[in-house]
Each structure stands twice: as structure tokens, then as C-alpha cells.
Design a protein around this motif. Structure first.
Motif, short mmCIF file in Angstrom:
data_model
loop_
_atom_site.label_atom_id
_atom_site.label_comp_id
_atom_site.label_asym_id
_atom_site.label_seq_id
_atom_site.Cartn_x
_atom_site.Cartn_y
_atom_site.Cartn_z
N LYS A 194 37.07 -14.10 -6.35
CA LYS A 194 37.53 -14.28 -4.96
C LYS A 194 36.60 -13.62 -3.95
O LYS A 194 36.49 -14.08 -2.81
CB LYS A 194 38.95 -13.72 -4.78
CG LYS A 194 40.03 -14.56 -5.43
CD LYS A 194 40.47 -15.72 -4.55
CE LYS A 194 41.64 -16.46 -5.20
NZ LYS A 194 42.01 -17.70 -4.48
N ASN A 250 44.55 -11.53 -6.30
CA ASN A 250 43.14 -11.19 -6.21
C ASN A 250 42.54 -11.46 -4.84
O ASN A 250 41.61 -10.77 -4.42
CB ASN A 250 42.36 -11.97 -7.28
CG ASN A 250 42.55 -11.35 -8.65
OD1 ASN A 250 42.74 -10.15 -8.75
ND2 ASN A 250 42.53 -12.16 -9.68
N GLY A 305 44.28 -22.96 -9.31
CA GLY A 305 45.54 -22.54 -8.68
C GLY A 305 45.74 -23.46 -7.48
O GLY A 305 46.14 -24.61 -7.59
N GLY A 306 45.36 -22.97 -6.29
CA GLY A 306 45.35 -23.85 -5.11
C GLY A 306 44.18 -24.81 -5.15
O GLY A 306 44.15 -25.82 -4.44
N GLY A 307 43.18 -24.48 -5.95
CA GLY A 307 42.06 -25.39 -6.17
C GLY A 307 40.76 -25.00 -5.49
O GLY A 307 39.77 -25.72 -5.61
N GLY A 308 40.72 -23.85 -4.82
CA GLY A 308 39.50 -23.45 -4.10
C GLY A 308 38.31 -23.22 -5.02
O GLY A 308 37.20 -23.68 -4.75
N LEU A 309 38.54 -22.53 -6.12
CA LEU A 309 37.44 -22.24 -7.06
C LEU A 309 36.94 -23.53 -7.70
O LEU A 309 35.74 -23.81 -7.72
CB LEU A 309 37.93 -21.26 -8.14
CG LEU A 309 36.92 -20.99 -9.25
CD1 LEU A 309 35.68 -20.28 -8.72
CD2 LEU A 309 37.55 -20.18 -10.38
N GLY A 361 48.17 -16.05 -10.44
CA GLY A 361 47.10 -16.52 -9.55
C GLY A 361 46.94 -18.03 -9.58
O GLY A 361 46.37 -18.62 -8.67
N SER A 400 37.71 -16.27 -14.90
CA SER A 400 37.66 -16.06 -13.45
C SER A 400 38.10 -14.68 -12.95
O SER A 400 37.83 -14.35 -11.79
CB SER A 400 38.48 -17.14 -12.75
OG SER A 400 39.80 -17.11 -13.23
C1 LIG Z 1 41.74 -14.78 -11.64
C2 LIG Z 1 42.04 -16.01 -10.85
N1 LIG Z 1 41.61 -17.19 -11.31
C3 LIG Z 1 41.85 -18.34 -10.64
C4 LIG Z 1 42.56 -18.34 -9.45
C5 LIG Z 1 42.82 -19.66 -8.77
O1 LIG Z 1 42.01 -19.83 -7.66
P1 LIG Z 1 42.24 -21.03 -6.64
O2 LIG Z 1 43.53 -20.75 -5.92
O3 LIG Z 1 41.05 -21.01 -5.78
O4 LIG Z 1 42.39 -22.27 -7.47
C6 LIG Z 1 43.02 -17.14 -8.92
C7 LIG Z 1 43.75 -17.10 -7.65
O5 LIG Z 1 44.22 -16.10 -7.20
C8 LIG Z 1 42.75 -15.94 -9.63
O6 LIG Z 1 43.17 -14.76 -9.18
#
Ligand SMILES: Cc1ncc(COP(=O)(O)O)c(C=O)c1O
Length: 325
Positions: free
Chosen positions: A65, A89, A186-190, A239, A311
Motif C-alpha cells: 500500500k 494496511n 480486494g477493491g482491486g487497486g493493486l 484486506g 502482498s
Molecule cells: C495485504 C493486502 N493485500 C491486498 C489488498 C487488496 O488491495 P486492493 O484493495 O487494492 O485490491 C489489501 C488491502 O488492504 C491488503 O492489505
């Protein structure tokens, strides 16, 4: 023609490279995390692929993050008073950056979040307001309207996503043309950032998979309904369990991601234990991509070069003690 600044069309390779430079030069100390071949660990080899694991659990603040946060703060920090909504995170990286930049910040979090999270975030000089989950957005709106704060989104934000894309560009420096890349969602940003980085770099043949928990499969459902949707989520991987898929992440994932696959909480727990046994401390949310590979959820890996993103590693020893051997 005017372009929506927060649409997938706004994301170009040049923009991602610029964000990568910003992240690299960030005073927050974001690191180029190690990427190691699975066969140089004591982890069980599986699925027949040549697997590399990207150790984002070793990143500054313990998760990826900080990449997106580094880009958000570099672009918006001047005179900022920011508010966000996160018990996880993102909140930790946001607080770390606020302290570093000397900006005022507030994290609105559900009152169900562990008390230790509030204490950690407050220790960076950031205010915490704990509210019932149903009121989170109202409280953020109040901070924006009455207190003139700027809302920073934890997954649906162009600067954040282009910052996360730095992870994808780093992957290509080690494995220039991967056959398969597996990333949790999760929300899909990564997932959106990594997928855009890989595809816009010209890896047309690379198959990119997102992985969600069965009980928190908003992006999976969004693919079916062809629009970003929400649901009541439930998973040990908190997350990965926001109530909605992000709009910009959804648009980018539709363009660049092959499919979303699902893993159970049991498979996630087992992955935490297996990784821990090999000396890798990875939190449940950080394990989903690995869980998908070892449980054969990703098709056709035989003989392929595969990248698996771990992640995040923010898990306490009390939580770890509850996992199976
Ligand atoms: C360790 C970890 N991996 C993946 C994610 C998911 O990220 P995103 O919401 O960008 O998809 C999170 C979100 O908090 C996270 O803490």
C-alpha cells in the motif's frame, strides 16, 4: 474531446513510468522488494510452473500500500488535511506518510476494528474516529464538507493505482515476459495497477489472474454483472473484503485481467501456515494468490513462468497462533 481524468483511458505507460519514478524517489523509503524463485525456498513446488514470488510482505510498512500512498502524497501533499477510511494496511501507510510529510490526517475506522490498529495509527500523530460500519461514509462526507478535508480513497484512486503499478514494472525487470501473473484482489487497486503495468508494457500474451476469497468476491461478481458491484463480505482476509469493487479498478481489470478465481478461507489459512513454515510471515490477505496456485485454481501452469505476489505481512503472533500447523 475531454477525457475523464479517472477513467482507464487516462492510464498510459508514460504515466505509469512517471509514477514509478515518483515512488522510487519518495522520501517514504519504498523498496524494490525481492523476487525469488520458489525452488530456492523450502516451499512445496506445485502445479509444474517456474514460479517466482514477489515479497511485498517485506515492503516498508509491511505491505504494497505504501507504493500508492507515496504517489498520492507526492502529488497532493501541499497544505493537505486528509481523511480516509481504513482499518487496515492502507490506514497504516497513510499514517506513516502523514507523519513523514507533516500533514494533518484522520482515519475513520469501523468500531469493530482491533483497538491495536487505532493505537498504531494514533502513534503516527493521526487522528482516529471509530464509528459503526454503516456510518463510515457519512462521517467521511462530514469531514470533507464541514472540516474541508480531502478524501483519499484506499483503492479507487488514479494516483494510488499508478503508484501500485510500480510493482508490475519491477516484476518485468526480473521476468521480462511472464506467462502468468497472479495477484490478490480486494477493491482491486493493486490488481488494476499491476495488470495495467504488465499489459501496457507490451506483454500481450501474459495471463493475469485476480484472486478473491469466496466470501468477498466483489470483483468476481462485477465481471459477471459487467459493472462494479458490492456485497456483504466475510473473510478472514479482511484486506480483501471491502464491500464494493472500485470503479476505476473494475474498468482496468476488465481490460487487462483474464479472470478472477476464488479461494476459501480454509485455503488461505493453510497458505499462511505453509509460508510461515518456510520463514515467510504473510498475512491472510497477502496469501490469496499463493493459495490459488497451490490449490490448482489457475489453469495451465505446466512449464510456464509464473509470478505470484505476496502482498503483505502484517499479522501478529496471537493471530498466527490460531492457524493450523
Ligand atoms: C495485504 C493486502 N493485500 C491486498 C489488498 C487488496 O488491495 P486492493 O484493495 O487494492 O485490491 C489489501 C488491502 O488492504 C491488503 O492489505
Amino acid at each position: 474531446m475531454t477525457m475523464d481524468p479517472a477513467s482507464a483511458d487516462a492510464i498510459t505507460l508514460a504515466l505509469l513510468r512517471e509514477a514509478r519514478e515518483t515512488v522510487r524517489r519518495s522520501p517514504l523509503g519504498v523498496i524494490n522488494t525481492p523476487m525469488i524463485p520458489l525452488d530456492q525456498t523450502t516451499l512445496p513446488a506445485s502445479a509444474g510452473g517456474r514460479i517466482h514470488i514477489k515479497l511485498e510482505n517485506m515492503q516498508t510498512t509491511g505491505s504494497f500500500k505504501i507504493r500508492g500512498v507515496a504517489n498520492q502524497f507526492a502529488r497532493r501533499q501541499r497544505g493537505g488535511h486528509f481523511v480516509t477510511m481504513s482499518a487496515g494496511n492502507y490506514g497504516k501507510s497513510f499514517a506513516f506518510a502523514s507523519k513523514h510529510y507533516g500533514t494533518q490526517g484522520k482515519v475513520v475506522m469501523p468500531e469493530t476494528a482491533p483497538e491495536s490498529r487505532s493505537v498504531l495509527i494514533q502513534s503516527f500523530g493521526v487522528q482516529v474516529e471509530r464509528v459503526p460500519t454503516s456510518r463510515l461514509m457519512d462521517v467521511v462526507d462530514r469531514c470533507v464538507q464541514e472540516d474541508n478535508m480531502t478524501f483519499l480513497h484506499s483503492y479507487d484512486d488514479l494516483d494510488l493505482i499508478t503508484g501500485h503499478a510500480s510493482l508490475g514494472l519491477e516484476v518485468l525487470e526480473v521476468v521480462p515476459r511472464p506467462d502468468v501473473v497472479v495477484v490478490c484482489c480486494g477493491g482491486g487497486g493493486l490488481l488494476a495497477g499491476v495488470a495495467a503495468a504488465i499489459k501496457l508494457s507490451g506483454c500481450d500474451e501474459t495471463r493475469i489472474y485476480g484472486v478473491e476469497p469466496e466470501g468477498a468476491c466483489t470483483m468476481y461478481r462485477s465481471f459477471i454483472e459487467q459493472k462494479p458491484v458490492g456485497m456483504d463480505t466475510r473473510s478472514i482476509a479482511s484486506g480483501l473484503a471491502p464491500p464494493f469493487a472500485g470503479k476505476l479498478p473494475y474498468e482496468l481489470c476488465r481490460r487487462h485481467v483474464e479472470a478472477i478465481v476464488l479461494v476459501s478461507d480454509g485455503e488461505i489459512r493453510a497458505a499462511v501456515s505453509v509460508l510461515y513454515g518456510a520463514g515467510l510471515v504473510v498475512e491472510p490477505s497477502g496469501c490469496a494468490a499463493f493459495a490459488a496456485i497451490v490449490n490448482n485454481k489457475i489453469p495451465d501452469l505446466q512449464g510456464k513462468s509464473v509470478v505470484c505476489v505476496l502482498s503483505g505481512g502484517n499479522i501478529g503472533k496471537d493471530e498466527l497462533a490460531n492457524f493450523p500447523d
